[in-house]
Scaffold this active site. Sequence first.
Site, PDB file in Angstrom:
ATOM      1  N   GLU A 224       0.837  -1.214   0.000  1.00  0.00           N
ATOM      2  CA  GLU A 224       0.000   0.000   0.000  1.00  0.00           C
ATOM      3  C   GLU A 224       0.859   1.245   0.000  1.00  0.00           C
ATOM      4  O   GLU A 224       0.574   2.219  -0.694  1.00  0.00           O
ATOM      5  CB  GLU A 224      -0.927  -0.011   1.232  1.00  0.00           C
ATOM      6  CG  GLU A 224      -2.004   1.062   1.201  1.00  0.00           C
ATOM      7  CD  GLU A 224      -1.631   2.381   1.903  1.00  0.00           C
ATOM      8  OE1 GLU A 224      -2.444   3.297   1.878  1.00  0.00           O
ATOM      9  OE2 GLU A 224      -0.520   2.479   2.457  1.00  0.00           O
ATOM     10  N   ASP A 247      -7.694   1.786   7.896  1.00  0.00           N
ATOM     11  CA  ASP A 247      -6.361   2.390   7.917  1.00  0.00           C
ATOM     12  C   ASP A 247      -6.272   3.364   9.087  1.00  0.00           C
ATOM     13  O   ASP A 247      -7.143   3.396   9.952  1.00  0.00           O
ATOM     14  CB  ASP A 247      -6.093   3.099   6.573  1.00  0.00           C
ATOM     15  CG  ASP A 247      -4.611   3.094   6.190  1.00  0.00           C
ATOM     16  OD1 ASP A 247      -3.763   3.350   7.073  1.00  0.00           O
ATOM     17  OD2 ASP A 247      -4.302   2.860   5.009  1.00  0.00           O
TER      18      ASP A 247
HETATM   19 ZN   LIG Z   1      -1.709   3.318   5.994  1.00  0.00          ZN
END
Ligand SMILES: [Zn+2]
Length: 360
Positions: A224, A247
């Site tokens: 990511e 997140d």
């Molecule tokens: Zn992150």
Amino acid sequence: MNLELLERLIQTAGIAGREHRFRKLILSEVKGLFDEVRVDPMGSVIGVRRPRPRNGPAKKAAKPKAGAKPTRVMLAAHMDQIGFMVRHIDERGFIRVNPVGGFDTRNLFARLARVCPDVEDPSKDLLGVMNPAGKPIHIASEADKGKVPDISEFAIDLGLPAEQVKKKVRIGDMAVLATRFDRVGETIVGQAMDNRIAAWVCIESLRKLPHHDAEIHCVFTVQEEVGLRGAGTASHSIEPDVAVSVDTTLAVDTPGVPDDQRVSKQGDGAGILVMDSSMISDLGLVEDFDRVAKERKIKAQRTILPRGGNDGGTIQVKNAGRRVVALVCPVRYIHTVTEMAHLEDLTACRDLLSAYLEQV
Ligand SMILES: [Zn+2]
């Protein structure tokens, strides 16, 4: 609250493309949590839980309502942390690194670092000291003192003769900063809260979720931090109806930052991300999360991040397009080794995800 798991998640090194140790930990941790677990070609871990209706036996497929398929929900929690790869070893044995994800170099002075020659085995790790090239304060010029060095100017010193360093370390080896995990007041402090918190939130929310009508595909994604790469391919294979990217976000409710720029406030609960620079969350999903939080009396706050992205940004535009929202935990001092998260925000994220999955 299972802080022991969070500490293990945080202290297990894994940068983008070198998620091996973390993946191993996830695979052992999720045993029994899913009906099916697979690892895709890029290395993301995908756990599938078929519907577990309230009135039926667990693990049996739900009776579909008049030809309707269960809603397919994808959760995405990226496994990779920011760190480095060894780029060069010089004649004196100093190691130069390439960044893998974005550290602020102002936070990299005089740090203990860990070089990991064996991607699987932490017992082979080598401790070192990271510093920028240049002179110490006693002999530095005024101009040098004001300079913020570029990452290419930093070196790791393993305290070993050059020939030993060259024997043990190879170009491409992972390096991370070495730090502790601490309880500080009502918070926890350590590195890689971004995004080990999300793995914890996903695992713990599913553990407290006995019944759900949706088919849940929980993905621990790779890469990511270098451009939302693993979530895209995973989404392509899953084709979810709805995706929740889990997140962290900035909590800049700290000195020197005006209130309107704080992004989120520590202790005010789970963040429901309205937009960042990678995506705009589906408004219906934002409202669903608002509603569930209100009904279940879970602390939550809407939040906008002017610059920065998350896995949802790539999931949203895969295939014919996806309905996506991001659930984010406020973190102070993000992308440093002293990231700080409030215990109440952690439990709010866990409880809100669980409550949402229970009713979708
Ligand atoms: Zn992150």
